[in-house]
Motif scaffolding. Structure first.
Motif, PDB file in Angstrom:
ATOM      1  N   ARG A   1      75.520  34.548  37.420  1.00 58.43           N
ATOM      2  CA  ARG A   1      74.976  34.399  36.068  1.00 58.43           C
ATOM      3  C   ARG A   1      73.792  35.336  35.923  1.00 58.43           C
ATOM      4  O   ARG A   1      72.677  34.992  36.291  1.00 58.43           O
ATOM      5  N   ASP A   2      74.014  36.535  35.453  1.00 60.78           N
ATOM      6  CA  ASP A   2      72.834  37.374  35.315  1.00 60.78           C
ATOM      7  C   ASP A   2      72.799  38.014  33.947  1.00 60.78           C
ATOM      8  O   ASP A   2      73.817  38.181  33.294  1.00 60.78           O
ATOM      9  N   ARG A   3      71.590  38.335  33.511  1.00 60.50           N
ATOM     10  CA  ARG A   3      71.459  39.095  32.274  1.00 60.50           C
ATOM     11  C   ARG A   3      70.891  40.446  32.633  1.00 60.50           C
ATOM     12  O   ARG A   3      70.049  40.559  33.498  1.00 60.50           O
ATOM     13  N   LEU A   4      71.368  41.462  31.947  1.00 62.64           N
ATOM     14  CA  LEU A   4      70.810  42.785  32.174  1.00 62.64           C
ATOM     15  C   LEU A   4      70.177  43.250  30.882  1.00 62.64           C
ATOM     16  O   LEU A   4      70.795  43.162  29.829  1.00 62.64           O
ATOM     17  N   ALA A   5      68.949  43.735  30.976  1.00 65.77           N
ATOM     18  CA  ALA A   5      68.319  44.351  29.815  1.00 65.77           C
ATOM     19  C   ALA A   5      68.479  45.857  29.994  1.00 65.77           C
ATOM     20  O   ALA A   5      68.134  46.403  31.041  1.00 65.77           O
ATOM     21  N   PHE A   6      69.061  46.505  28.984  1.00 61.48           N
ATOM     22  CA  PHE A   6      69.261  47.954  29.060  1.00 61.48           C
ATOM     23  C   PHE A   6      68.022  48.645  28.506  1.00 61.48           C
ATOM     24  O   PHE A   6      67.646  48.404  27.369  1.00 61.48           O
ATOM     25  N   ILE A   7      67.424  49.500  29.330  1.00 63.16           N
ATOM     26  CA  ILE A   7      66.198  50.179  28.916  1.00 63.16           C
ATOM     27  C   ILE A   7      66.459  51.669  28.797  1.00 63.16           C
ATOM     28  O   ILE A   7      67.043  52.271  29.700  1.00 63.16           O
ATOM     29  N   LYS A   8      66.050  52.240  27.675  1.00 65.85           N
ATOM     30  CA  LYS A   8      66.127  53.701  27.534  1.00 65.85           C
ATOM     31  C   LYS A   8      64.762  54.253  27.925  1.00 65.85           C
ATOM     32  O   LYS A   8      63.739  53.826  27.398  1.00 65.85           O
ATOM     33  N   ILE A   9      64.745  55.182  28.880  1.00 64.25           N
ATOM     34  CA  ILE A   9      63.483  55.752  29.316  1.00 64.25           C
ATOM     35  C   ILE A   9      63.096  56.887  28.378  1.00 64.25           C
ATOM     36  O   ILE A   9      63.868  57.820  28.164  1.00 64.25           O
ATOM     37  N   VAL A  10      61.910  56.775  27.790  1.00 64.23           N
ATOM     38  CA  VAL A  10      61.476  57.760  26.810  1.00 64.23           C
ATOM     39  C   VAL A  10      60.586  58.819  27.456  1.00 64.23           C
ATOM     40  O   VAL A  10      60.712  60.005  27.185  1.00 64.23           O
ATOM     41  N   SER A  11      59.671  58.383  28.337  1.00 66.17           N
ATOM     42  CA  SER A  11      58.771  59.361  28.965  1.00 66.17           C
ATOM     43  C   SER A  11      58.449  58.939  30.399  1.00 66.17           C
ATOM     44  O   SER A  11      58.595  57.775  30.765  1.00 66.17           O
ATOM     45  N   GLY A  12      58.008  59.890  31.199  1.00 71.98           N
ATOM     46  CA  GLY A  12      57.574  59.593  32.567  1.00 71.98           C
ATOM     47  C   GLY A  12      58.715  59.186  33.493  1.00 71.98           C
ATOM     48  O   GLY A  12      59.878  59.246  33.133  1.00 71.98           O
ATOM     49  N   GLU A  13      58.354  58.777  34.726  1.00 68.76           N
ATOM     50  CA  GLU A  13      59.359  58.350  35.700  1.00 68.76           C
ATOM     51  C   GLU A  13      59.314  56.838  35.821  1.00 68.76           C
ATOM     52  O   GLU A  13      58.238  56.253  35.916  1.00 68.76           O
ATOM     53  N   PHE A  14      60.497  56.230  35.864  1.00 69.44           N
ATOM     54  CA  PHE A  14      60.561  54.787  36.090  1.00 69.44           C
ATOM     55  C   PHE A  14      60.860  54.593  37.572  1.00 69.44           C
ATOM     56  O   PHE A  14      61.896  55.031  38.068  1.00 69.44           O
ATOM     57  N   LYS A  15      59.935  53.931  38.296  1.00 70.84           N
ATOM     58  CA  LYS A  15      60.119  53.787  39.741  1.00 70.84           C
ATOM     59  C   LYS A  15      60.376  52.330  40.098  1.00 70.84           C
ATOM     60  O   LYS A  15      59.805  51.421  39.508  1.00 70.84           O
ATOM     61  N   ARG A  16      61.212  52.176  41.102  1.00 67.18           N
ATOM     62  CA  ARG A  16      61.518  50.851  41.617  1.00 67.18           C
ATOM     63  C   ARG A  16      60.267  50.205  42.232  1.00 67.18           C
ATOM     64  O   ARG A  16      59.422  50.903  42.794  1.00 67.18           O
ATOM     65  N   ASN A  17      60.164  48.872  42.115  1.00 62.81           N
ATOM     66  CA  ASN A  17      59.038  48.123  42.723  1.00 62.81           C
ATOM     67  C   ASN A  17      57.644  48.555  42.263  1.00 62.81           C
ATOM     68  O   ASN A  17      56.675  48.398  42.990  1.00 62.81           O
ATOM     69  N   THR A  18      57.568  49.134  41.066  1.00 64.26           N
ATOM     70  CA  THR A  18      56.244  49.506  40.535  1.00 64.26           C
ATOM     71  C   THR A  18      55.944  48.560  39.382  1.00 64.26           C
ATOM     72  O   THR A  18      56.824  48.298  38.570  1.00 64.26           O
ATOM     73  N   PRO A  19      54.722  48.022  39.294  1.00 69.45           N
ATOM     74  CA  PRO A  19      54.427  47.100  38.195  1.00 69.45           C
ATOM     75  C   PRO A  19      54.261  47.845  36.866  1.00 69.45           C
ATOM     76  O   PRO A  19      53.570  48.863  36.805  1.00 69.45           O
ATOM     77  N   TYR A  20      54.963  47.356  35.825  1.00 70.40           N
ATOM     78  CA  TYR A  20      54.836  47.937  34.486  1.00 70.40           C
ATOM     79  C   TYR A  20      54.433  46.839  33.510  1.00 70.40           C
ATOM     80  O   TYR A  20      54.726  45.667  33.728  1.00 70.40           O
ATOM     81  N   LEU A  21      53.797  47.255  32.411  1.00 75.01           N
ATOM     82  CA  LEU A  21      53.330  46.283  31.431  1.00 75.01           C
ATOM     83  C   LEU A  21      54.431  45.957  30.417  1.00 75.01           C
ATOM     84  O   LEU A  21      55.010  46.857  29.807  1.00 75.01           O
ATOM     85  N   HIS A  22      54.725  44.658  30.286  1.00 76.25           N
ATOM     86  CA  HIS A  22      55.648  44.183  29.246  1.00 76.25           C
ATOM     87  C   HIS A  22      54.755  43.954  28.028  1.00 76.25           C
ATOM     88  O   HIS A  22      54.014  42.990  27.964  1.00 76.25           O
TER      89      HIS A  22
END
Length: 529
Positions: free
Chosen positions: A309-330
């Motif tokens: 049972r999982d949900r996936l949120a699809f994110i379009k990256i607009v700028s910069g690099e998205f890195k695994r295990n890095t904290p981002y602000l929601h």
């Protein structure tokens, strides 16, 4: 430097069309050229039990239509291509409109026999509003259809586009011999044998040479020369800037099912299509090459994998690099989150990625933190705009058909509504749940998915509602508003965000209400704040 190189080699586009024009089949064939799949399955034929790679929900396989937007990525000639295959069916228009906020360009598929259809008109209008660059692919040339010039005229008139053919058919239907590629100046002959992966392409430097006659016969050669002369006379020459600004639309001809004309389309697309583009937020214009990461959620999909049972949120990256295990602000929740297993897609196959770049689509496992339109950043407060909820067209009560499964039912409804499949309203008077959708087919999808993914059964009851209007009082404390709440309590409901909604049962009663309570505004779109 690697960062700028990675941005340059990204192409993110959506494929749009009226249902049945061959959109999903084209997606499959593009993947075939990218070497991403070995054999492509067409959506229509039930003889091939394989089914199309991009349709992974059971109901899509049964109906032969695409319900959810799927994300597919592949490499071709060193370019990383991300395709968003959208549902063509008008009942799923909202999903498609949202997806168009995440693409940098679009391929419009048109059926040679049916020409421009109503759903295509609506979608192209959305692209024109946003100046999204478009390439047109006229499909199913191996069937009897309209004359090429007639089609080009129709596209110009109905879709208000300025077209330029970059390939041209040699004959149509039974007389279809192949395609002359104006962009690369060569001829691609059609054998009608769709098991062959890639037909031979014969370079032709001079269209007047006798070689052309021996390839396609005297009569066809003569006609082709006349038609190409006409093309040169009528249409402007190709100008990439004009295309990128959304003012000029290249046209290709082919037959996706027979794998014909698809490579020409792909080669030209890789050459001319835009790199990831800058995007407007409420605060400022964000450019892809900025160092700080930003991205937004344009789609949420529950139960990609029925076993988990999982949900996936699809994110379009607009700028910069998205890195695994890095904290981002929601941004909306104002809290930091990190993601240990961000996914990149290839239909049902997902891989965990360490770094993603602007233009990429990443799937994040979500336990209910995300809503459509949410922004993630490295700390800056940015809100990307342009993903509203519209007032639904159809309304029904939803009832639980199995009292023992009420927990499953509510969980299922909750998750499907977050996904943006439909909207949920809860009546103030008695707490009954009402589901509003853009199209009637949605109800079937909801019922099917509740039963098959959540083990819950539901029934519907018709409810006579004309429009759902979001209520916006000037002063919640004044007597007029209190009177409105008292008199109209039977027609009031809350949406999933807890905003008050007035369910007007007719255009007339809405008009009367607006006249009686002038200090209250009624909105057809949820984002009015």
């Amino acid at each position: 430097m690697k960062f700028t190189e990675e941005i340059k080699r990204r192409r993110t586009f959506g494929i749009i069309s009226h249902p049945d024009a061959g959109k999903t089949t084209l997606t499959e064939k593009l993947l075939l050229f990218g070497g991403a799949i070995q054999e492509a399955g067409a959506v229509k034929s039930n003889k091939i039990k394989k089914g199309a790679t991009s349709d992974f929900m059971e109901i899509e396989r049964q109906r032969g239509i695409s319900v959810a937007t799927s994300v597919l990525a592949f490499e071709y000639n060193g370019i990383k291509i991300n395709i968003l295959d959208t549902p063509g069916h008008k009942d799923f228009a909202e999903d498609t409109y949202r997806t168009l906020t995440a693409v940098d360009s679009v391929i419009v598929v048109i059926d040679v026999a049916k020409g421009v259809e109503e759903q295509t008109e609506k979608l192209v209008e959305v692209c024109r509003m946003r100046n999204i660059p478009m390439i047109v692919f006229i499909n199913k040339l191996d069937r009897e259809g309209k004359d090429a010039f007639e089609l080009l005229d129709e596209i110009e008139q109905k879709l208000k586009l300025k077209v330029i053919p970059l390939s041209f058919p040699i004959g149509m239907g039974y007389e279809f011999k192949g395609i002359y590629n104006i962009w690369e100046q060569n001829i691609n002959l059609f054998s009608g044998d769709n098991r062959k992966n890639i037909e031979e392409t014969i370079e032709i430097s001079d269209i007047n040479s006798s070689e052309v006659n021996s390839l396609i016969g005297d009569k066809s050669a003569e006609t082709l020369r006349e038609e190409l002369e006409l093309v040169e006379g009528i249409y402007p020459s190709f100008d990439r800037e004009e295309y990128l600004n959304g003012n000029l639309q290249p046209v290709f001809f082919g037959s996706a099912l027979n794998n014909f004309g698809v490579r020409e389309l792909l080669d030209c697309f890789v050459d001319i299509a835009p790199k990831p583009r800058a995007k407007n937020s409420e605060e400022r214009l964000v450019k892809p090459d900025e160092k700080q990461f930003t991205g937004f959620v344009f789609k949420i999909h529950a139960n990609m994998d029925p076993k988990h049972r999982d949900r996936l949120a699809f994110i379009k990256i607009v700028s910069g690099e998205f890195k695994r295990n890095t904290p981002y602000l929601h941004v909306r929740n104002n809290k930091k989150m990190k993601f240990s297993s961000p996914n990149a897609f290839f239909a049902e196959k997902k891989e965990i990625v360490d770094v993603s770049y602007p233009g990429d689509i990443v799937g994040l496992h979500d336990t209910g933190n995300f809503k459509i339109g949410d922004t993630l950043t490295e700390g800056e407060i940015i809100n990307y705009k342009g993903i509203p909820s519209f007032s639904p067209e159809h309304f029904r009560y939803i009832n639980n058909a199995d009292p023992l499964k009420s927990k499953q039912l509510y969980k299922g409804i909750d998750q499907l509504m977050d996904e943006g499949v439909a909207q949920l309203f809860t009546l103030e008077l008695n707490g009954r749940k009402v589901i509003g959708t853009v199209g009637a087919l949605q109800y079937e999808v909801i019922q099917y998915r509740l039963e098959h993914e959540y083990g819950a059964k539901c029934t519907y009851e018709n409810l006579n509602v004309y429009k759902a209007c979001w209520v916006d009082p000037e002063d919640p404390k004044n007597d007029e508003y209190k009177d409105f709440l008292r008199v109209k309590q039977r027609f009031l409901a809350k949406d999933k965000q807890g905003q008050l909604v007035f369910l007007a049962d007719s255009a007339f009663s809405l008009q009367m209400t607006e006249q009686k309570y002038p200090s209250i505004k009624f909105h057809y779109v949820s984002e009015f704040k």
